[in-house]
Each structure stands twice: as structure tokens, then as C-alpha cells.
Design an enzyme around this catalytic site. Structure first.
Site, PDB file in Angstrom:
ATOM      1  N   ARG A  98       0.729  -1.224   0.027  1.00 33.69           N
ATOM      2  CA  ARG A  98      -0.060   0.090   0.061  1.00 33.69           C
ATOM      3  C   ARG A  98       0.945   1.466  -0.036  1.00 33.69           C
ATOM      4  NH1 ARG A  98      -3.861   0.269  -2.073  1.00 33.69           N
ATOM      5  NH2 ARG A  98      -3.098   2.076  -3.127  1.00 33.69           N
ATOM      6  N   LYS A 165       8.401  39.306  -1.265  1.00 36.59           N
ATOM      7  CA  LYS A 165       7.086  39.414  -1.542  1.00 36.59           C
ATOM      8  C   LYS A 165       6.515  40.765  -1.133  1.00 36.59           C
ATOM      9  CE  LYS A 165       6.185  34.468  -1.724  1.00 36.59           C
ATOM     10  NZ  LYS A 165       4.931  33.699  -1.586  1.00 36.59           N
ATOM     11  N   ASP A 216       2.883  39.060 -10.793  1.00 31.47           N
ATOM     12  CA  ASP A 216       1.795  38.891 -10.021  1.00 31.47           C
ATOM     13  C   ASP A 216       0.457  38.741 -10.295  1.00 31.47           C
ATOM     14  OD1 ASP A 216       0.963  36.860  -7.935  1.00 31.47           O
ATOM     15  OD2 ASP A 216       0.605  38.453  -6.771  1.00 31.47           O
TER      16      ASP A 216
END
Lengths: 278, 278, 278, 278, 278, 278
Positions: A98, A165, A216
Site C-alpha cells: 500500500r 514579496k 503577480d
């Protein structure tokens, strides 16, 4: 490919988490001395990533388990392809299956999606890049999968690049001041990237000597003008609202990089199954 | 809600991974004594999960950071909702923001999708359940998010339930023998579940005294007949090829549980952003 | 048998604890290149448990040390039996001997006592079970030793079974409410056990659908009546004031399990010694 | 009293072991905001040891839990004595109760037995000492309990004293050579103890300048003669076959120390219980 | 030589620290399947220490790397001496070279300086000893290097010897009381050392039965008198203001040990370089 | 200043290493309830570094210990200056004093030496930089001390900059190829530095687009010519054979950085002492 101790640390965590006090079903149903063999099979088409890690998972509990890798990371797989065979004592194989699958499915899912998006912009010089929007604990693995899919890595962690930023700019008192502070104190081996939201800020960032400027959430038109302004002075990275359908348009503006969080934060697992040979 | 040390262990890993040698941008741009405040804002509609964990992330680097939770896990959020406000020194807040977001987005994404699927079958007694197809290292967190979304947890780890699959049956020499072995040796506090692929095997599992029978990849017709056969003798769990579009049909067969790996392995992050107050 | 990483984790702790900065006597008295052989010898009669773990301890410091196991866990040993031989460089053998003995003596002590008690009730269907009253850090090892001695394991940890005790009932507002809460929220792979102290509570627990009912400190007469009442509706576990002398009487009441903390909290080490061959 | 990080490390292990993925019963039966109070009560007579550690366990999961210690380590407790009261949120109290009890019962069991044995030889100068035959992971805790009971500690670990045993002597080529090697190389802050089995070896050890000589499995008569021989030249430690019934006889020979592994390897837990106030 | 797990723990830390998210230069410049060979070369004269640890570093990332040690710890090396050769895949060799060098240079630097100082007092019985003024995390390694250079180890840690300093004496209420407390409670396998600053205190320490007395910052004349007073009653250790130029004078006073923190806190690395064979 | 968890991890290691099983002298000489105060005093002139870390060490074992910092990192201290006062329970203060001193002395030693060297070249634009030749486990601390002393940091770890050395060039098949490989695959946030040993290689590196070129062991004359050649095309870093006496000459060549391993690998501890108030 992640370093050996990164893989070991991940598997250590994964096994303690999944097995806990013990894989009680396997311990009590499967005789300890029973051996056998099995295979990992792709159930849909995609790009393979993490096969060596899956193999490490399968041998984690018992070194006498043997794996044979039939595909390599980066290769295309189709439904039905056997990507790996394994043989040895059945208890450790069944207890690790798994974990091997969970890792392989996630990483291949990332590589598959990345490859699809990379293909979308193959006619442009722009490169598709990842972000820090990764699953906690899997950063280097997910960024590796992006590479396997043909994408580029942005910084791996906060120590691998300067990224100024909006909030940093406010705190430092302006773009110029922020860049100055960093240039005079941070390791000089790192590039300095500045995030801007309009062309005035872009000019400021270029004047301050940024190596990379992140545009951005700009419009396509703004990006096109940014490319003209920035030409030869800094690399430009487009970011924000990047979807598969907008990719080509963004690339066409001439930016150097297009970065996108969805490559790692919104992943469709690629389906694989594990089968014991009868 | 995960235990305190599970949260601590996860955050410990996440911060070492993301910061590495240091958040160099923040250290060098933001004065150490500069304080401020900010807010976590939902950017799309969904079900909130992990808000307390996000808050713990934000105060991880500095106990003087203060968080105020404005929403609780399980609540619906809409675009623009402020779910949490934070104030304190800016350096630790900026260095922890990404980790808080990465966790909150993933867990809320799981809760949102689960809630959607649960709603789909709300007219039937069947419960939607998760699986062990979770991200390594995030098991209890992702299963918690499934609960928050209204889903039920299958076993949390291999020690939390007996689950006899095809491979175990082969190794043990038959369903009856496998159940017998487990019943006589495993902790008697665990239910015994057997995976079957057809009705003959279902009869065998019921005869062996299984507490739960998983119907693996059966047709709707087979499931309906299984419900008739199994009535009152064992709980029935449908699994395999469970998609949103098939959910109602499966639930209508009368099974007790429908389990689905996609709840945790294929997740669309719910979008949040972090904003400093200007 | 505990999983490989459980053994590794235990030995890691044990060696750091016992050696600290260094086994100074051995380092300075025994030449690094001196080799030899030795043997682990039983000094009293009992049931062996932990021989493979002792062997792992002996090779922990140096993989060139070789062990040969002459007995298996579960076998009876008599005074003078050589259970294991070892050969290789003397320094690591001498530095690991005490840890090997400490573990083997404790686990064999538990197995020996368990076997004695199990024999006491061999004419009854009741099974002897352990509890969570184990030594911190040794849970899976001590529970393994109980199994080796013929006992049954109750839940391995708090996540391996639901066990509603007096305090939970008070907090939840009654047995019915407590069971309801758990049934609707806990993993459905776990049985629900309720602790009761009288027959009225037993009826309540059965009505609420408990899978197992623990009869806490009941008189023999009460237990006999409980067996009549509970027949076919739930399994019954006798607990509290279980001593060797009362075992048969309790078993004779017809309960399914008798659980006893003393199997692990009050242990007489089985004596073994380690001898170098001259 | 063990150092703070030793307690923290032990509790960290104990909680992860006992709770695993979660204390599911408590989480689902007890409302998170429900508070209450309780008490730890002695159920038999003995010497208390570990009360501060038990208190640390009870507050481990939640710092808002408050404990009040009513007894100190080393005090006698009688059946019914409340040694500690606790109040706060019920979930963390119920999830930590078993760990607090397991530690308190074991350490108080050791202190109680030690006190009994120490009393046995109170008319002689000989001191009762422990050994390295402790439970892996609990060394400093069990040795602390021996001290609480009035016993003395032998070295805490292999780096806290030189102890030249038979095997070291053989490897070094004689007692004299072994002592010489150690004296010229080991930290000069450690005493040198030599294990001997007869009086000839005792003479050899004294001649070599041993600080302490362990008389291994000697007869009472031999020990008496050893005391005469060793007077003023080294301290003498009797060891091997030390039982409660032989203690006084051994002490009467005039040895300085009597060491005994059973103080820690064969322990009867002292019974305590935890009760919530209704 | 430090124990295997001490080396493993150190290297684990060192590699995670130095590589972080990855040795990006090597990964991207050096093909994964490219093999080669190289050598560690001394660039100045000194005493080698840590060669086996450096070899372990070089094979840490990949077990298929092979090292051949051409010198042993304690041997003199001259400029140009090849102390070790290595061959195997180039990626892991290049990623581990710096760690191997950093350790080898520091330990050889300590051994070289120690040897120089030891030589200075070779005509006197006094032994040169180290202190606890070591680099955090490298204690046993640096103390090992002192041994390699011919020095003696003082206690390795706070649990390896009793050392009653000024502050302890004040807190205990006098030298006599301090020694009494420790003698009656500390492990009896440890010697008791008392720090004194004048001859009156020396008398007090001797009267209290100290095994070792440290003469702190005494004049040469005082030390000479201390040696007369202490003869045969305790060992004497000179400490404080120990410089290379004063060493012989101090040794000439007749003290047993001269301890000096500079052996480990002020170290000049011995220069080595790593070269790949072309 | 290192991140909080870096300090915690270092102190965790340091305390376990130094205390081991316990600070036995302090435990047995100093009453647990005895309180007092003390001070850290400089014993020679230098630049302070690590005062906040020393304070964290002093409160590590007991949060009720209080420290007051009288100096800040980067300030000059003179003999006799009290840099910090502490008060609280004496046991934890005495058990942590040595660790506080060991760290403070090493870091201040580095800062002091760095400041001296930086002063040497203050009339030139060249910056003094550190290397990766740091003590394993102390990287970020030592690099922080270099900053405190006025030096600049080269990359903190292998993931914080691309540094193509001789060996990489050979393996990649030339400077151009190496730079190409890295540029197309490594995170684009890192600068690319190339190590060259002569002017021909410098030209090659510049042509390949290196951001920084390291001039390895070049003569002053070569460096001067390199500065002319490289002007405006890349930053130049002088390295190899950097001694205090050559610093000014090297700086005068016009290079941008001078890097030197001795700043961290060959450190003279700055002397401090800890005194309890009487």
C-alpha cells in the site's frame, strides 16, 4: 532523484504510520515462511515517477525481498504495463504494498499532469515551474516528480532563493530598501527575486537590481509590456491564476517562467495496482 | 481532531522541510522587532477543515504570536470569509504562513469534496467511507478531514481492523481458514472483514463468520443480491470503481458502506490566502 | 513477532541507554581484533520468548557477529539448555550481552507465567487475555510474549478497539448514549466493548448492542448469571481480582475471556546466563 | 530524580505507543469541552516512587490539566491514600491515566521491595545495591526507585565505572594486565572494580590495585575470609544468589555492598487506581 | 574509537546539515552512472585521527563506494601522504568529501596539538588530560582524538565522575559536607574529585577523603607544596592557566595530571585535501 | 540569528551528550530547593556572539530560571564585562553552565577573529566570506558568528548555491557543458559559480555565463588580470591560501569576495567564565 536519507526518512514515517502496532491481518493469515511473487501494474496512461522509491518501499521490511524495475521514471506507461516485479517472503511484501502504491500513484500523478501542461507550451521558450505549495513532508519528492514531468523547480525551500514579496516590501520600506538589505547580508550565491503587481513596481525592481521579477496576477497585456521593459535586465516569472487553458496565452507573452501551485497542490493520482502471481 | 503530538510531529517536519537553513528573505528584509497583523481568507466556497492546525502552525516559531479563530472545522466558508486573524512579530508570521496554508488548503479540499459526495447519498442509509490511500505522513489528518466532511473512517492503520484480501486468502488456503487463523490469534477487539468478488465468496465469508464483507468491484445487480443474502449476518461495504456519478446507484443497492480512495488520493485544494494588514 | 522497525527502535534505545559514552571496560581490556565464541544458557525451566530479539541485540554493534538459534520461541527450556550460540569479535559481543539477556529474561518470564496460567484453565473454553498494564516502551514485545505463552491479546493500543469504561459512560451520559456516539463516529472496523459492574448494566450494554462486555470485579455467582443473560448476544470478559488460584473458578462460569494485568505488570524474570567459550 | 529530558523522552515514547492513531473511545464518548477531577489512590501498602513522573504524564497532553501532589516519593502509603488529585478537561486526563499508573505502579513496586530488603540488613554496615539488570528504556527510572527505597546505585551505565569481569580478564590475559590496561587508558575519574570467584583471584585483584572487588557467588565462609584479606585495601561487593532469606547472613560477613539484580528484574507492581470524582 | 552508533548519529546530522534538500551541483553536473576514484592527502605534518570516521563518511550515501585506509589513527603523516583511497560512483563520493575532510581535519588537529604538548612533559610522570570544554555534539570524538595524541581523558560526561567545584561546596555548606553527601548517595563506582584554590582547602579535601584533588590556578610554589602534602593520600590535578610554555614547570611540581581546555576548545585544523584521480 | 528549532535541536543534543544519565555531582551536593544567582563574565577582549543562545542553554532544564542579557551580539566586550546575569534554582543553573560557555566561547571566538580580518580589508570593496569548512552540527551557528563579526556568508549548504568545482567539470566534460546542464535543470533561483585555476578557464567560465567565478589559489598578478577580464561580467571570489597577512594584498587586486575556511575551522575560543554570586 531524492537523496538516500530523504527516501529513508519518508519510508520510516510511512511505515510507522501505516502499520502502527502491526499488520495483524498479514501476520495471522500468511505463514512467515511463505514466499511468492507479484507485480505493479499501471491501470491508466501516464508518466511514471517514483518507481525506485516504490521499490525501496517493497524491500523496506525485509532485505531478502527482490525487485526488478521494468520501467524508468519519465517513461510513458499504458494501461496494463507491468512496471515492476517483486519476489520474496509474502509477509513483508503484503505489508508494504500500500505504501509503495500510495507514493507511486501520487508522484506519477504529478508527473503526468506536468507533462501535459509542459506540452501545452512547447512552442514557446517559457518554462513551467512549481512552487512551495506542496504536501508537508513530501517537498523534494513532489518537486522531483515535476522535473520528471518536464517542469522546472523554483526554490526547494526558503533557504534556496531570495523571494521578496509584498509583505517583505512593506516591512522593509520599499523595493529598493528590501533588495539593498538582502544584497548586503544574504548569501551571495542566491538570486534575488522580487514580486510585483504592476509595471511601476517592475521598474522599481529592475532599478534595484533584481535578478528575477515575478509578475503577480498581471493581465496578458501587462505581461507583454513587462517583457519589453525587462528584456535583458532580469528574468520574468508569471504567476497567479495559471490554468491549463491560459497557459499558451501566458507563454506567448514572452515571459521566462510560468509558475503554478496546482502542479503539486491539486493532484489526480495515477492508478496502479499490485497483484500477487497465483 | 488529531492528538497534540501528531500535530507537533507534523509541524516539526513541515518547518524543517520548508525553512531548511533559514527563511533568508524574511530574516534580512523584515526587522526582528517589527510587529503587525494579518488574516487567513477563503477564496472559494467549501467546508473548512484544519483551522486549529493552521493556527498552531502560525504560532509554531514564536509563542508570542496570537491567533483568533473566526470559523470552526465543519463550517461552510464563502469567498472572502476571514477564517482566522493573527498578530504579533512579523518574522515568525511570514515564515509560517505557507505551511499554515498548505495544510488548511489540503484538509479543507478533502472535507469539501467529502461533503459533496455525502450529500449525494443522503437519502440512503449507506455511509461514505475512506480508505488507506492517503498521503504518507498525513493519514490521521486526512481521515480527520473526511470526518469533518461527514464521511466515516475505515481503519486508521493496519492495526485497527482485520481486512482479509484476496492475497491473504490465497496464502491462508481459503476464506474459512483465513478467518479461523485470525479469530484464534488476533486481538479479539477487532472486527474481521473479508474481501469478496462474487456471491459464492460472499456465502463463504458469511459462513466463516465475517463481521464485514467488502464487495469488490461488483455490478449493481450483484450488490443488490448480496444485500439480500447478507441481511443481518454481516455489514456490507461496496468498493472499487466508486465515482461521484455512480454513488447514488450504489447506495440504492442497500449496502452499509461505500468506500472510496479518491476522497484522499485525488484532492483539489480549497483556495485560501494570507494577507498582512497594511 | 514484532515488526523489524519495532525491534530496531527498541535496541537503539537500549544500547544508547546502557553504553552511554562508551563501554569503557571492554574497549580498554579487550583487544579490538580479538575474536571468540559464546552461548546463552537457560538457568531454569520455562517457556522461551524473544530469542530472535536477543540474537538481534548480539549483532547490533557489529554485523560480522554470527548467531545460531538452537531453540524457538514457545519451546520449553530446562536448566542448562544452550538456546543460542554466538561467535565473532569479542568487543561487540561483550558490549551487547547484557541487553540481550535483559530482554530475553523478561519476555521468557512473561511467557512462562502465561503458559502456567493458561494450563490452569485448559479444560474450559475461556481464553486468558492480557491488558494495557505493560511496561512503557515494551507494549508489543510483552504482548508478543503473552501470545508465545498461549495467551490472547486484548487491544494493542487505544486505537485498536473501543473500550467504554465507567468514566466514559458518565461523561457521555449513559451506556446507550456512549455506544451510540461511538458507533456513529469511530472506525467501523473496531468492536465496541463496555465495562459493567452489575447485571443491570449488563442488560443495558446488551441492549445498546455492545460486541463485548467486560464484567468488572463481579462475584462468581454474578458472572454465572451474566453468562446466561449474555449468551449469543455478546462476548463476555471477566476482569479484576484475577489471581492464579481463582482462575479455574472464573473459567468455570462460562465467560469467554479472562483478562489479567499481572501477566505483564508483575513479572519474574526467567534466568539465563551468557558464557564465553574458553 | 531523573532529569527533565529523560522524563520527556520516556513520556513521548509511552504516549505514542499507547495512543497510536488516537484514543478513539475517549474522543468519541467524551465531549471535548467537558471538565472534571479525579484522584490517584493507593490500593495497598508500600513506598511511593514516581509521583512527580505520574503527574507529568497526566498533564502531558494538555497543559491546562492541573495536578496536586499529596505525597512525596519515599513516603509510605497505605490502602486508600489519595496520593495525587487532578482536574481539568476530561479527554486528556482519561487518555493519560493508564500511562501514569503503569509508571507509578512499577517504580513504587521497586521502591517497596528495596525498602523491605534494606530493612533486613539495617543492623550491618553493608549497603544494598542494584545492577544493570533493568528494563530497557527505564534504567534511570528504575535506579531512581531503588534509591527512593533506600538502596544504593551501582554504575548507571557502562560509562559510569570500570567493571572487569571474567571475560575481560581472559581477553586481557590476566587480572593484573587487565587492570593495568584500564588504569593507563580509561578516564581516571572512574573506580576500577574486578570480579573474582575465589580468594586467590581476590589477592590478585588487590595486588593489581583494584578499588572494588566483586565476590561472585562465594560461600559465606569465603566471604568472611575475603573481608579479612581485603580490609582497608579495597571495597568488597557480594553478588550472585542473593535472596531475601540470605541477605542478613551475607551482610554479617562484613562486605561493603550486596548487589542484586532482582531489585529491578523481578518486580511486583504496587497497586494504584485512578478514579474520576462523580 | 567511538561506538558505531555514535559515528552513525554524527554522520546523520552532518549529512542532513550539509546537503539539505540536495547537492544540486553534483546531481546536475555528474551523471549518476559515472564512476571514478580519488584520494585523501595530507597537506601538512601531524598526527592522524579519525581516518575510519572519514571513511565511513565517504561510504555513507552509497554502500557500493569502497575505501582503502593506508594509515592508522595515531600515525604521523607528512605533506603529500595519501592516507586513504576511495573508488565507486562519483556522485556520492563528491557529496560526502567535505564532511569527511571537516571531521578528519578537526580530529587530526586535536591529536597533533595534544602530541606536541605530551612530548613537552615526557620526562615527568604527570599526564596531560582534557576537559569538558569540547564542541557540542563532538564530545566523544574530540576526547578520542586527545587519546590518539597521547593525552588522557578526564570524565566523558557529568555522569562519569564526581567533581565538586566551588559552587557545589558553597551550596552544600563546606567541603566535608559535600563529600559526605556524594559518598552516601552517588554510584560508588565513581571517584570523588574536589576543586581547591589553596592549601587549606587541600587539607580539608584530603581530610574529607577525596580521591582526586584539583589544584585550581595555583602558583608553582603552591603546587609543589600540595604535592608534598597530598603524597599518597589523593591524586592531584593541576588546572587553570595551562599554556604550552608553562607545561614543563607544572609537570616538574610532581602533580599527577595537568588538565587543559585548549586541547579541544582552541584547535588548529590539520590540512588535508581530496583529489579525484584524472 | 538561527531559527528557534535549530537552537532547540542543538541544545537537545548538547544536554544529552554532556549530562548523560545525570549530573550526579550537582544532584547530590546541591539541595533541589536551593536558589541563587550568577553571571557570565568576559575574560578577554573580543566580539560577542551567541549570547541569546547561551541564555537559552541556561534556562533549558528549568523554565523558572531567569536570564538578563546585558550585551548584544556584535558588541565589543572587555575583560571583566558581565554579559549576562542569571537567577533561579541552582541545580539547573549549575548543570547548564558548561554548555552555555562552550557555545558562547566558540561563537565569540569566530566573531572576534572575523572582525579582525574584516578590519584588515576595510579600505577595499572586497568582502570577507566563509566556507563550508565548519564543525559538523554547528553550520548555521558558525556562519551566524561570521556575520556577527562582519563577514559574509557563502552558501549555507549544498542546496543554497551551485558551485562547479574541478571534479564536476571533469565529470561533466568541460565548463561549458557543466554550466549548461545546471542551468537547464537546477532551481533557477540559484546563482552558478565556477571554480577556475587560471585565466583561460576564467574566460571559459565567463563565456558559459557563470554568475560568480572562484579564482582558486591564483597569484596576486593573476588575480589582478582576472579582475580586468571579468569586470562587469561576473563576480570574482578569491580563495585558497588566504592568511591574515595576505588579506590586504588580495583585497587590493579588486576581487569582490575573499573566502577563507580558517574563519570557522581554526578557532581560538574567547574566554568567558561563569560565577555564582556568593
Amino acid at each position: 532523484m531524492p537523496t538516500i536519507y530523504q527516501v529513508d526518512d519518508l519510508l520510516k514515517r510511512a511505515f510507522r504510520e501505516d502499520i502502527g502496532s502491526g499488520d495483524l491481518t498479514t501476520i495471522y493469515c500468511v505463514p512467515a515462511d511463505k514466499a511468492g511473487s507479484g507485480r505493479l501494474v499501471a491501470r491508466e496512461e501516464g508518466v511514471l515517477a517514483g518507481i525506485a522509491i516504490a521499490a525501496k518501499a517493497l524491500v523496506y521490511l525485509d532485505r531478502s525481498v527482490q525487485c526488478k524495475l521494468l520501467f524508468k521514471d519519465g517513461q510513458k506507461v499504458s494501461r496494463g504495463d507491468i512496471v515492476l516485479t517483486v519476489e520474496g517472503p509474502l509477509q513483508p511484501i503484503l505489508s508494504s504494498e500500500r505504501i509503495a502504491l500510495n507514493l507511486l500513484q501520487r508522484l506519477s500523478g504529478i508527473a503526468t499532469q506536468t507533462a501535459l501542461w509542459v506540452k501545452e507550451i512547447k512552442d514557446y521558450p517559457a518554462k513551467l515551474a512549481d512552487t512551495r505549495k506542496t504536501t508537508p513532508g513530501l517537498r523534494v519528492f513532489e518537486k522531483y516528480a515535476v522535473q520528471v514531468g518536464g517542469g522546472r523547480n523554483h526554490r526547494l525551500a526558503l533557504d534556496g532563493g531570495i523571494m521578496i514579496k509584498d509583505n517583505h516590501i512593506v516591512a522593509a520600506g520599499g523595493i529598493g530598501e528590501a533588495v539593498l538589505q538582502v544584497r548586503s547580508r544574504a548569501p551571495f550565491t542566491l538570486k534575488v527575486e522580487v514580486e510585483v503587481t504592476n509595471l511601476a513596481e517592475l521598474e522599481e525592481a529592475l532599478a534595484a537590481g533584481a535578478d528575477i521579477v515575478m509578475l503577480d496576477n498581471m493581465s496578458l497585456e501587462e505581461m507583454r509590456r513587462a517583457v519589453v521593459i525587462g528584456a535583458g535586465r532580469a528574468q520574468l516569472e508569471a504567476s497567479g491564476n495559471v490554468t491549463q487553458s491560459r497557459l499558451r496565452e501566458i507563454a506567448a507573452t514572452g515571459v521566462d517562467y510560468i509558475s503554478c501551485g496546482a502542479l503539486t497542490h491539486t493532484v489526480k493520482a495515477l492508478d496502479f495496482s499490485f497483484l500477487l502471481d497465483k
